[in-house]
Design an enzyme around this catalytic site. Structure first.
Site, mmCIF file in Angstrom:
data_model
loop_
_atom_site.group_PDB
_atom_site.id
_atom_site.type_symbol
_atom_site.label_atom_id
_atom_site.label_comp_id
_atom_site.label_asym_id
_atom_site.label_seq_id
_atom_site.Cartn_x
_atom_site.Cartn_y
_atom_site.Cartn_z
ATOM 1 N N SER A 1 0.811 -1.217 0.000
ATOM 2 C CA SER A 1 0.000 0.000 0.000
ATOM 3 C C SER A 1 0.847 1.272 0.000
ATOM 4 O O SER A 1 0.477 2.267 -0.617
ATOM 5 C CB SER A 1 -0.936 0.006 1.211
ATOM 6 O OG SER A 1 -1.738 -1.139 1.228
ATOM 7 N N HIS B 1 1.155 4.552 4.471
ATOM 8 C CA HIS B 1 0.400 5.195 3.396
ATOM 9 C C HIS B 1 0.825 6.653 3.233
ATOM 10 O O HIS B 1 1.067 7.123 2.117
ATOM 11 C CB HIS B 1 -1.096 5.133 3.697
ATOM 12 C CG HIS B 1 -1.661 3.759 3.616
ATOM 13 N ND1 HIS B 1 -2.994 3.488 3.837
ATOM 14 C CD2 HIS B 1 -1.082 2.562 3.342
ATOM 15 C CE1 HIS B 1 -3.204 2.191 3.691
ATOM 16 N NE2 HIS B 1 -2.059 1.615 3.409
#
Length: 282
Positions: free
Chosen positions: A206, A259
């Site tokens: 991610s 992230h």
């Protein structure tokens, strides 16, 4: 990037751009005053691009002929269109070899985690499983290896899809070397940040995906012709998902720091690429 052509004829440029795209040449068009400039984004295609441009100059109708040929082939029902091997070849054409190879390794690692080898795989790929404070300088692969780990079907499907969509377009447009560099920078930034925040027990692609999202947001900003252009709705969705992760309302554990660090590093890379592109044009 290399400039191939400059013209004021918008129709001619549109036809030439379409013709080169149909033949797999990575090009983009920019405006400079009242001039349109055709740029080659991967230098290894230079000879092929020049040959196609000369063929187009000799016969401008060749672009329309190519379109008609493509349309006629599409209109004819072909059994191979539903063939799995045909679908696979279409998918592979949408990505470079590094995109495909890394996606395959991610899937193999995920399958390996369902076997008795899981403990060994985790021990080899976690950021630093034996230490919650020190960075793994003696084992440098651990700075990127957590990006191979996924712990649920939804997790891996989400990440591999976006890796293929963004990474594949990025590799096809800018080349494998740029994708490898972007992957390394975003993986190191996101994994290191997450380790400092929460320790070694995390994994996922991610952070890299958000890095590619950041790159695409910068290089494709307000340029619908760019292969990495992202519509506003998609940008809002990705940012909303990022914010939701911090609220604790989601049903899964989110590596929020990874992230965010991936996104920031991707934005920086995007700015660098955009600057180098503008500098190369000048």
């Amino acid at each position: 990037m290399q400039k191939l052509l400059t013209t004021r004829d918008a129709d001619m440029m549109a036809n030439l751009y379409r013709y080169l795209q149909q033949n797999g040449v990575p090009v983009t068009v920019s405006e400079q005053g009242n001039q349109l400039e055709l740029w080659l984004t991967v230098s290894s295609y230079h000879a092929h691009a020049k040959a196609l441009i000369q063929a187009f100059k000799d016969n401008p109708d060749i672009a329309n002929q190519a379109v008609e040929s493509t349309d006629s082939q599409t209109a004819q029902p072909q059994q191979t269109n539903t063939n799995p091997s045909s679908m696979l070849s279409i998918m592979l054409r949408q990505a470079g070899w590094f995109t495909a190879l890394y996606a395959a390794i991610v899937v193999l690692v995920f399958l390996g985690l369902m076997t008795p080898l899981a403990e060994g795989i985790l021990g080899a790929l976690l950021f630093n499983p034996n230490d919650f404070e020190s960075l793994p300088w003696a084992q440098p692969w651990r700075f990127v290896s957590p990006a191979l780990l996924h712990f649920s079907v939804l997790h891996i499907l989400f990440n591999v899809f976006w890796w293929w969509y963004l990474g594949g377009r990025f590799e096809r447009y800018y080349g494998t070397k740029w994708l490898v560099l972007a992957f390394a920078v975003c993986a190191i930034a996101s994994n290191t940040s997450q380790f400092i925040e929460s320790g070694p027990y995390f994994g996922g692609l991610s952070g890299v995906v958000y890095g590619l999202f950041g790159i695409a947001s910068v290089v494709g900003w307000k340029n619908p012709r760019h292969p990495l252009f992202l519509p506003n709705g998609l940008i809002i969705f990705m940012l909303a998902w990022l914010v939701l992760g911090y609220t604790g309302l989601l049903w899964v554990n989110i590596a929020n720091t990874a992230h965010t660090a991936g996104l920031v590093s991707g934005l920086v890379i995007g700015v660098v690429i955009r600057f180098l592109t503008q500098y190369g044009r000048r």
